[in-house]
Design a protein around this motif. Structure first.
Motif, mmCIF file in Angstrom:
data_model
loop_
_atom_site.group_PDB
_atom_site.id
_atom_site.type_symbol
_atom_site.label_atom_id
_atom_site.label_comp_id
_atom_site.label_asym_id
_atom_site.label_seq_id
_atom_site.Cartn_x
_atom_site.Cartn_y
_atom_site.Cartn_z
ATOM 1 N N PRO A 229 0.813 -1.221 0.000
ATOM 2 C CA PRO A 229 0.000 0.000 0.000
ATOM 3 C C PRO A 229 0.844 1.269 0.000
ATOM 4 C CG PRO A 229 -0.686 -1.521 1.721
ATOM 5 C CD PRO A 229 0.596 -2.043 1.176
ATOM 6 N N ILE B 1 2.924 2.223 -1.886
ATOM 7 C CA ILE B 1 3.071 2.791 -3.217
ATOM 8 C C ILE B 1 1.838 3.558 -3.642
ATOM 9 C CG2 ILE B 1 3.391 2.315 -5.663
ATOM 10 C CD1 ILE B 1 5.010 -0.077 -4.963
ATOM 11 N N CYS B 2 0.680 2.926 -3.494
ATOM 12 C CA CYS B 2 -0.470 3.620 -4.070
ATOM 13 C C CYS B 2 -1.233 4.470 -3.083
ATOM 14 C CB CYS B 2 -1.360 2.684 -4.880
ATOM 15 S SG CYS B 2 -2.053 1.324 -4.009
ATOM 16 N N ALA B 3 -0.898 4.384 -1.824
ATOM 17 C CA ALA B 3 -1.557 5.276 -0.874
ATOM 18 C C ALA B 3 -1.331 6.747 -1.222
ATOM 19 C CB ALA B 3 -1.103 4.971 0.551
ATOM 20 N N PRO B 4 -0.072 7.146 -1.525
ATOM 21 C CA PRO B 4 0.119 8.548 -1.908
ATOM 22 C C PRO B 4 -0.606 8.901 -3.204
ATOM 23 C CG PRO B 4 2.218 7.486 -1.397
ATOM 24 C CD PRO B 4 1.189 6.407 -1.453
ATOM 25 N N ALA B 5 -0.690 7.925 -4.092
ATOM 26 C CA ALA B 5 -1.393 8.162 -5.343
ATOM 27 C C ALA B 5 -2.877 8.383 -5.080
ATOM 28 C CB ALA B 5 -1.191 6.993 -6.295
ATOM 29 N N LEU B 6 -3.382 7.647 -4.116
ATOM 30 C CA LEU B 6 -4.778 7.818 -3.716
ATOM 31 C C LEU B 6 -5.047 9.248 -3.285
ATOM 32 C CD1 LEU B 6 -5.821 4.673 -1.670
ATOM 33 C CD2 LEU B 6 -7.257 5.959 -3.228
ATOM 34 N N THR C 32 -3.468 11.895 -4.216
ATOM 35 C CA THR C 32 -3.482 12.721 -5.421
ATOM 36 C C THR C 32 -4.817 12.644 -6.129
ATOM 37 O OG1 THR C 32 -1.127 12.364 -5.772
ATOM 38 C CG2 THR C 32 -2.411 13.077 -7.677
ATOM 39 N N ALA C 33 -5.289 11.419 -6.277
ATOM 40 C CA ALA C 33 -6.557 11.219 -6.963
ATOM 41 C C ALA C 33 -7.691 11.921 -6.222
ATOM 42 C CB ALA C 33 -6.847 9.733 -7.086
ATOM 43 N N ALA C 34 -7.650 11.797 -4.920
ATOM 44 C CA ALA C 34 -8.700 12.419 -4.112
ATOM 45 C C ALA C 34 -8.681 13.932 -4.298
ATOM 46 C CB ALA C 34 -8.515 12.058 -2.651
ATOM 47 N N PHE D 249 10.111 2.732 -4.025
ATOM 48 C CA PHE D 249 8.660 2.837 -3.926
ATOM 49 C C PHE D 249 8.155 4.252 -4.107
ATOM 50 C CE2 PHE D 249 9.251 -1.344 -3.259
ATOM 51 C CZ PHE D 249 8.394 -2.057 -2.445
ATOM 52 N N SER E 205 5.509 5.451 -6.923
ATOM 53 C CA SER E 205 4.348 6.203 -6.491
ATOM 54 C C SER E 205 4.265 7.525 -7.256
ATOM 55 C CB SER E 205 4.470 6.439 -4.993
ATOM 56 O OG SER E 205 3.356 7.114 -4.522
ATOM 57 N N ILE F 211 2.893 7.090 -10.758
ATOM 58 C CA ILE F 211 1.432 6.973 -10.766
ATOM 59 C C ILE F 211 0.795 8.345 -10.564
ATOM 60 C CG2 ILE F 211 -0.565 5.961 -9.604
ATOM 61 C CD1 ILE F 211 1.176 3.605 -8.813
ATOM 62 N N ARG F 212 1.371 9.091 -9.642
ATOM 63 C CA ARG F 212 0.810 10.412 -9.375
ATOM 64 C C ARG F 212 0.917 11.324 -10.590
ATOM 65 N NH1 ARG F 212 2.572 12.271 -3.382
ATOM 66 N NH2 ARG F 212 1.463 14.114 -4.118
ATOM 67 N N MET G 214 -1.715 10.494 -12.941
ATOM 68 C CA MET G 214 -3.029 10.924 -12.467
ATOM 69 C C MET G 214 -3.215 12.430 -12.539
ATOM 70 S SD MET G 214 -4.072 8.631 -9.268
ATOM 71 C CE MET G 214 -5.091 7.218 -9.629
ATOM 72 N N CYS H 189 -9.444 8.942 -13.445
ATOM 73 C CA CYS H 189 -8.852 8.340 -12.259
ATOM 74 C C CYS H 189 -9.850 7.778 -11.275
ATOM 75 C CB CYS H 189 -7.825 9.248 -11.607
ATOM 76 S SG CYS H 189 -8.413 10.830 -11.085
ATOM 77 N N LEU I 116 -9.073 4.854 -8.769
ATOM 78 C CA LEU I 116 -9.320 4.972 -7.338
ATOM 79 C C LEU I 116 -9.923 3.682 -6.784
ATOM 80 C CD1 LEU I 116 -10.748 8.537 -6.652
ATOM 81 C CD2 LEU I 116 -9.236 7.249 -5.144
ATOM 82 N N ALA J 53 -7.286 1.090 -6.465
ATOM 83 C CA ALA J 53 -6.423 1.362 -5.326
ATOM 84 C C ALA J 53 -7.124 0.986 -4.031
ATOM 85 C CB ALA J 53 -6.030 2.833 -5.314
ATOM 86 N N CYS K 194 -5.249 -1.326 -1.669
ATOM 87 C CA CYS K 194 -4.631 -0.629 -0.540
ATOM 88 C C CYS K 194 -5.719 -0.218 0.444
ATOM 89 C CB CYS K 194 -3.962 0.656 -0.999
ATOM 90 S SG CYS K 194 -2.744 0.402 -2.269
ATOM 91 N N ALA L 160 -1.487 2.481 5.918
ATOM 92 C CA ALA L 160 -0.853 1.168 5.911
ATOM 93 C C ALA L 160 0.432 1.012 6.708
ATOM 94 C CB ALA L 160 -0.573 0.749 4.492
#
Lengths: 119, 119
Positions: free
Chosen positions: A96, A98-103, A105-107, B77, B81, B84-85, B88, B99, B103, B106, B110, B116
DNA sequence: TCCATATTTCAACAATCCTTGAATCATTGA
DNA sequence: TCAATGATTCAAGGATTGTTGAAATATGGA
């Protein structure tokens, strides 16, 4: 999105003109833009733009349609989304961090339609 | 992550052996794996593995450290990340339809809110 | 029909990337 | 120090990718 498609997608994004074209087309929305406008915006020759547009089309990242004399290119939003998902599913693989920070961003950039759970 | 870094990142991922190495290293975690193990797992020659590992390192996607006779490679990592950002932020540009599906992916892999802790 | 516009195709060339195997470097233990 | 192990570097060659400008194709209007 399988590995071969992802490889094609990454290859398509790994070139400056093409990356910029994708960005332009994303901003242009579903209607897309005529090849001539794209070539002008990128400041490359029509033939060069055509080459890269074809490459993006081959990778499935954009779609073309003719409208009168113009050929309009538009981003394939599903494919782009698929590419992000591939990166996440693949690279997440139980990690997680890795994609937690991406999440986040998406949010920040996409307002979730259904559940507006703003922090 | 600026455009140049993103281009390098996509370029690095746009090659089968390298994409598979990244996946392997993500699964291997922060400790990483020795070059020899990677070369064996990918079924390519040590020299070929070395070539691709260096390419991944140059793109900032993996980091190397020596430990006794081995050189251990580990996924970066944060860089993954960041990639991906970039995708996005760039591709979202006011277009949640791209995205939003990502989401969901993710969220499935995640834990959404809690950033996490390792098991 | 003929012309202008919008775009693609093609060939040639340059640049970059990938693969291979031999040679080299770094580390450890006898 | 010497030999063994783990890995990198290098040069050569082939394959792929990007650029260019000229020629070709498709469309719409006079």
């Amino acid at each position: 999105m399988d590995e071969a498609e992802a490889l094609a997608g990454f290859g398509a994004m790994a070139q400056e003109t093409r990356l910029r074209i994708v960005r332009l087309l994303v901003m242009a929305g579903r209607d897309g833009l005529p090849a001539g406008d794209i070539s002008a915006a990128m400041e490359v020759s029509p033939s060069n733009a055509s080459f890269h547009l074809k490459e993006l089309e081959r990778a499935g990242l954009v779609v073309a349609r003719r409208e009168s004399r113009s050929i309009l290119y538009a981003a394939d939003f599903e494919a782009l989304s698929g590419l992000i998902r591939f990166l996440m599913e693949d690279c997440c693989s139980g990690r997680p961090e890795i994609c937690a920070p991406a999440l986040a961003t998406a949010a920040a950039c996409c307002a979730p339609k259904s559940a507006a759970s703003a922090p």
